[in-house]
Design a protein around this motif. Structure first.
Motif, PDB file in Angstrom:
ATOM      1  N   SER A  44       0.831  -1.213   0.000  1.00 15.14           N
ATOM      2  CA  SER A  44       0.000   0.000   0.000  1.00 15.14           C
ATOM      3  C   SER A  44       0.859   1.254   0.000  1.00 15.14           C
ATOM      4  O   SER A  44       0.332   2.363  -0.117  1.00 15.14           O
ATOM      5  CB  SER A  44      -0.924   0.005   1.222  1.00 15.14           C
ATOM      6  N   LYS A  45       2.196   1.080   0.117  1.00 15.66           N
ATOM      7  CA  LYS A  45       3.102   2.230   0.191  1.00 15.66           C
ATOM      8  C   LYS A  45       4.127   2.272  -0.930  1.00 15.66           C
ATOM      9  O   LYS A  45       4.658   3.340  -1.250  1.00 15.66           O
ATOM     10  CB  LYS A  45       3.844   2.231   1.531  1.00 15.66           C
ATOM     11  N   TYR A  46       4.445   1.128  -1.507  1.00 20.01           N
ATOM     12  CA  TYR A  46       5.547   1.032  -2.454  1.00 20.01           C
ATOM     13  C   TYR A  46       5.096   0.321  -3.735  1.00 20.01           C
ATOM     14  O   TYR A  46       4.088  -0.389  -3.742  1.00 20.01           O
ATOM     15  CB  TYR A  46       6.729   0.277  -1.825  1.00 20.01           C
ATOM     16  N   PRO A  47       5.864   0.454  -4.812  1.00 17.16           N
ATOM     17  CA  PRO A  47       5.513  -0.210  -6.078  1.00 17.16           C
ATOM     18  C   PRO A  47       5.986  -1.662  -6.091  1.00 17.16           C
ATOM     19  O   PRO A  47       6.874  -2.037  -6.866  1.00 17.16           O
ATOM     20  CB  PRO A  47       6.254   0.645  -7.115  1.00 17.16           C
ATOM     21  N   ASP A  48       5.403  -2.475  -5.228  1.00 13.63           N
ATOM     22  CA  ASP A  48       5.865  -3.851  -5.051  1.00 13.63           C
ATOM     23  C   ASP A  48       4.688  -4.807  -4.961  1.00 13.63           C
ATOM     24  O   ASP A  48       3.704  -4.538  -4.261  1.00 13.63           O
ATOM     25  CB  ASP A  48       6.712  -3.956  -3.785  1.00 13.63           C
ATOM     26  N   ILE A  49       4.795  -5.950  -5.662  1.00 14.11           N
ATOM     27  CA  ILE A  49       3.757  -6.980  -5.681  1.00 14.11           C
ATOM     28  C   ILE A  49       4.399  -8.349  -5.499  1.00 14.11           C
ATOM     29  O   ILE A  49       5.478  -8.617  -6.049  1.00 14.11           O
ATOM     30  CB  ILE A  49       2.973  -6.987  -7.003  1.00 14.11           C
ATOM     31  N   LEU A  50       3.730  -9.216  -4.750  1.00 12.71           N
ATOM     32  CA  LEU A  50       4.112 -10.617  -4.617  1.00 12.71           C
ATOM     33  C   LEU A  50       2.945 -11.488  -5.065  1.00 12.71           C
ATOM     34  O   LEU A  50       1.785 -11.201  -4.749  1.00 12.71           O
ATOM     35  CB  LEU A  50       4.468 -10.959  -3.173  1.00 12.71           C
ATOM     36  N   GLY A  51       3.250 -12.548  -5.788  1.00 12.65           N
ATOM     37  CA  GLY A  51       2.248 -13.540  -6.157  1.00 12.65           C
ATOM     38  C   GLY A  51       2.862 -14.919  -6.059  1.00 12.65           C
ATOM     39  O   GLY A  51       4.079 -15.069  -6.211  1.00 12.65           O
ATOM     40  N   TYR A  52       2.059 -15.938  -5.790  1.00 16.27           N
ATOM     41  CA  TYR A  52       2.633 -17.272  -5.605  1.00 16.27           C
ATOM     42  C   TYR A  52       1.803 -18.343  -6.284  1.00 16.27           C
ATOM     43  O   TYR A  52       0.627 -18.167  -6.593  1.00 16.27           O
ATOM     44  CB  TYR A  52       2.772 -17.594  -4.116  1.00 16.27           C
ATOM     45  N   CYS A  53       2.446 -19.485  -6.482  1.00 18.73           N
ATOM     46  CA  CYS A  53       1.758 -20.706  -6.865  1.00 18.73           C
ATOM     47  C   CYS A  53       2.482 -21.867  -6.207  1.00 18.73           C
ATOM     48  O   CYS A  53       3.686 -21.802  -5.955  1.00 18.73           O
ATOM     49  CB  CYS A  53       1.712 -20.886  -8.386  1.00 18.73           C
ATOM     50  N   GLU A 108       6.802 -28.471  -4.628  1.00 15.80           N
ATOM     51  CA  GLU A 108       7.451 -27.246  -5.081  1.00 15.80           C
ATOM     52  C   GLU A 108       6.527 -26.047  -4.912  1.00 15.80           C
ATOM     53  O   GLU A 108       5.319 -26.196  -4.764  1.00 15.80           O
ATOM     54  CB  GLU A 108       7.857 -27.360  -6.556  1.00 15.80           C
ATOM     55  N   PHE A 109       7.131 -24.864  -4.941  1.00 18.46           N
ATOM     56  CA  PHE A 109       6.360 -23.631  -5.000  1.00 18.46           C
ATOM     57  C   PHE A 109       7.198 -22.556  -5.679  1.00 18.46           C
ATOM     58  O   PHE A 109       8.423 -22.678  -5.817  1.00 18.46           O
ATOM     59  CB  PHE A 109       5.889 -23.158  -3.614  1.00 18.46           C
ATOM     60  N   SER A 110       6.507 -21.509  -6.116  1.00 18.18           N
ATOM     61  CA  SER A 110       7.162 -20.400  -6.803  1.00 18.18           C
ATOM     62  C   SER A 110       6.533 -19.094  -6.335  1.00 18.18           C
ATOM     63  O   SER A 110       5.312 -19.007  -6.185  1.00 18.18           O
ATOM     64  CB  SER A 110       7.006 -20.548  -8.326  1.00 18.18           C
ATOM     65  N   ILE A 111       7.375 -18.082  -6.089  1.00 16.14           N
ATOM     66  CA  ILE A 111       6.913 -16.762  -5.681  1.00 16.14           C
ATOM     67  C   ILE A 111       7.486 -15.730  -6.653  1.00 16.14           C
ATOM     68  O   ILE A 111       8.694 -15.705  -6.893  1.00 16.14           O
ATOM     69  CB  ILE A 111       7.336 -16.432  -4.241  1.00 16.14           C
ATOM     70  N   ILE A 112       6.619 -14.910  -7.219  1.00 14.50           N
ATOM     71  CA  ILE A 112       7.024 -13.866  -8.148  1.00 14.50           C
ATOM     72  C   ILE A 112       7.027 -12.526  -7.417  1.00 14.50           C
ATOM     73  O   ILE A 112       6.076 -12.203  -6.689  1.00 14.50           O
ATOM     74  CB  ILE A 112       6.070 -13.788  -9.357  1.00 14.50           C
ATOM     75  N   TYR A 113       8.095 -11.766  -7.603  1.00 15.43           N
ATOM     76  CA  TYR A 113       8.197 -10.431  -7.024  1.00 15.43           C
ATOM     77  C   TYR A 113       8.377  -9.423  -8.141  1.00 15.43           C
ATOM     78  O   TYR A 113       9.252  -9.580  -8.998  1.00 15.43           O
ATOM     79  CB  TYR A 113       9.383 -10.356  -6.060  1.00 15.43           C
ATOM     80  N   ALA A 114       7.543  -8.383  -8.164  1.00 13.89           N
ATOM     81  CA  ALA A 114       7.630  -7.342  -9.185  1.00 13.89           C
ATOM     82  C   ALA A 114       7.780  -5.988  -8.515  1.00 13.89           C
ATOM     83  O   ALA A 114       7.179  -5.725  -7.460  1.00 13.89           O
ATOM     84  CB  ALA A 114       6.388  -7.353 -10.072  1.00 13.89           C
ATOM     85  N   THR A 115       8.577  -5.109  -9.135  1.00 16.94           N
ATOM     86  CA  THR A 115       8.809  -3.787  -8.569  1.00 16.94           C
ATOM     87  C   THR A 115       9.134  -2.794  -9.674  1.00 16.94           C
ATOM     88  O   THR A 115       9.384  -3.185 -10.823  1.00 16.94           O
ATOM     89  CB  THR A 115       9.964  -3.835  -7.538  1.00 16.94           C
ATOM     90  N   ARG A 116       9.129  -1.517  -9.324  1.00 12.79           N
ATOM     91  CA  ARG A 116       9.526  -0.474 -10.262  1.00 12.79           C
ATOM     92  C   ARG A 116      10.952  -0.031  -9.940  1.00 12.79           C
ATOM     93  O   ARG A 116      11.278   0.239  -8.786  1.00 12.79           O
ATOM     94  CB  ARG A 116       8.583   0.724 -10.154  1.00 12.79           C
ATOM     95  N   ILE A 117      11.796   0.024 -10.961  1.00  9.43           N
ATOM     96  CA  ILE A 117      13.168   0.490 -10.782  1.00  9.43           C
ATOM     97  C   ILE A 117      13.182   2.016 -10.714  1.00  9.43           C
ATOM     98  O   ILE A 117      13.747   2.623  -9.803  1.00  9.43           O
ATOM     99  CB  ILE A 117      14.057   0.017 -11.947  1.00  9.43           C
ATOM    100  N   LYS A 118      12.551   2.629 -11.667  1.00 11.34           N
ATOM    101  CA  LYS A 118      12.373   4.067 -11.771  1.00 11.34           C
ATOM    102  C   LYS A 118      11.250   4.290 -12.776  1.00 11.34           C
ATOM    103  O   LYS A 118      10.669   3.325 -13.302  1.00 11.34           O
ATOM    104  CB  LYS A 118      13.669   4.746 -12.234  1.00 11.34           C
ATOM    105  N   LYS A 119      10.947   5.526 -13.081  1.00 11.62           N
ATOM    106  CA  LYS A 119       9.898   5.799 -14.049  1.00 11.62           C
ATOM    107  C   LYS A 119      10.260   5.179 -15.392  1.00 11.62           C
ATOM    108  O   LYS A 119      11.398   5.288 -15.855  1.00 11.62           O
ATOM    109  CB  LYS A 119       9.704   7.306 -14.196  1.00 11.62           C
ATOM    110  N   TYR A 120       9.314   4.496 -15.991  1.00 10.36           N
ATOM    111  CA  TYR A 120       9.469   3.809 -17.278  1.00 10.36           C
ATOM    112  C   TYR A 120      10.408   2.602 -17.203  1.00 10.36           C
ATOM    113  O   TYR A 120      10.964   2.182 -18.216  1.00 10.36           O
ATOM    114  CB  TYR A 120       9.978   4.765 -18.368  1.00 10.36           C
ATOM    115  N   SER A 121      10.555   2.031 -16.026  1.00 12.18           N
ATOM    116  CA  SER A 121      11.444   0.871 -15.903  1.00 12.18           C
ATOM    117  C   SER A 121      10.999  -0.017 -14.746  1.00 12.18           C
ATOM    118  O   SER A 121      10.861   0.451 -13.614  1.00 12.18           O
ATOM    119  CB  SER A 121      12.890   1.330 -15.674  1.00 12.18           C
TER     120      SER A 121
END
Length: 282
Positions: A44-53, A108-121
């Motif tokens: 809720s504060k940063y450009p970060d997402i986690l998802g799992y399977c 097994e399991f897998s966790i995906i982490y996504a984030t923003r490096i900077k604007k447009y990246s």
């Protein structure tokens, strides 16, 4: 397991957004399932997402705990690099799993982490654990145009085949909405018995924190797999339908000023003769 996907979008040759989406089915077997399990978590504060399977018990707990820690303690306030952020998350997950009874874990399991490096990246990473190979981690390749970053889980391969056979040849191929609409038709098709229920969606854009999305499916409203009732402030969240159109969460219809996103005919045709279309939970 599940179907977990992530895709990147471009606007005028610049990266403009990154999404993570999944279904909501938790499975104890192909016959014993629950279609309201959360699989996507965003800050809720940063450009970060986690998802799992994969292993639901461990992954659902650790992804929730990690994201709460990041937000509550403002861990990313000093703006460390994406690789530093990923390493922090990776270390937290590995440490927590050290005391986990692996005899009770899935293979097994897998966790995906996504984030923003900077604007447009943007950047995306994957953490994998299996009884056969132990821990693995890697940075995922970001396409140089709007496209899929990853499609994993029990339904990942089926999803990619559906996109290749139905959407890649259509006039919406390569558009952001094609990846979401493909997931929608994949989920309702029943082609993967371990994938089902409402879609969950979160996105990162070029400014501000990650954004929660509400999903309209089967005449109902869902947020992270949970059906919700109409409220006065329903439209504080962005709502989308199966065509990835912006919608009014109260009226359950496309916004009058929202761009129409029609699908080509027969786009949702099941892949196999034995495809089973299951109703969404009500």
């Amino acid at each position: 397991m599940t179907t977990l996907i992530s895709w990147i979008t471009y606007d005028q040759n610049k990266q403009s957004s990154l999404y993570i989406a999944s279904d909501s089915r938790l499975s104890w077997s192909s016959q014993v399932t629950w279609d309201s399990g959360r699989k996507v978590y965003c800050s809720s504060k940063y450009p970060d997402i986690l998802g799992y399977c994969g292993d639901v018990t461990f992954c659902s707990q650790i992804t929730s705990q990690v994201m709460t820690y990041i937000d509550s303690c403002e861990v990313f306030e000093v703006e460390p690099s994406p690789h530093q952020r990923f390493q922090l998350i990776y270390n937290l997950i590995k440490r927590s799993f050290g005391a986990y009874p692996t005899k009770c874990a899935l293979d097994e399991f897998s966790i995906i982490y996504a984030t923003r490096i900077k604007k447009y990246s943007f950047a995306a990473f994957e953490i994998k654990w299996s009884k056969a190979k132990g821990w693995e981690s890697n940075e995922l390749k970001i396409p140089n145009q709007t496209g899929i970053i990853t499609a994993s889980g029990s339904g990942g391969g089926i999803y990619k085949n559906r996109y290749r056979n139905n959407f890649e040849r259509s006039d919406i191929s390569g558009y952001s909405r094609s990846y979401y609409s493909c997931l929608y038709h994949h989920v309702i098709s029943g082609d993967d018995p371990l994938t089902g229920g409402p879609i969950q969606l979160a996105g990162i854009f070029n400014t501000k924190a990650a954004i929660h999305h509400g999903v309209l499916m089967g005449g109902a409203r869902y947020i992270y797999g949970m059906e919700v009732d109409e409220t006065q402030n329903m439209n504080c969240v962005r709502w989308i339908n199966e065509n990835f159109e912006n919608c009014d969460g109260q009226a359950l219809v496309r916004h009058a000023n929202a761009q129409r996103q029609p699908l080509p005919k027969n786009i949702g045709k099941p892949l196999g003769k034995d495809s089973r279309r299951k109703p969404l939970p009500r």
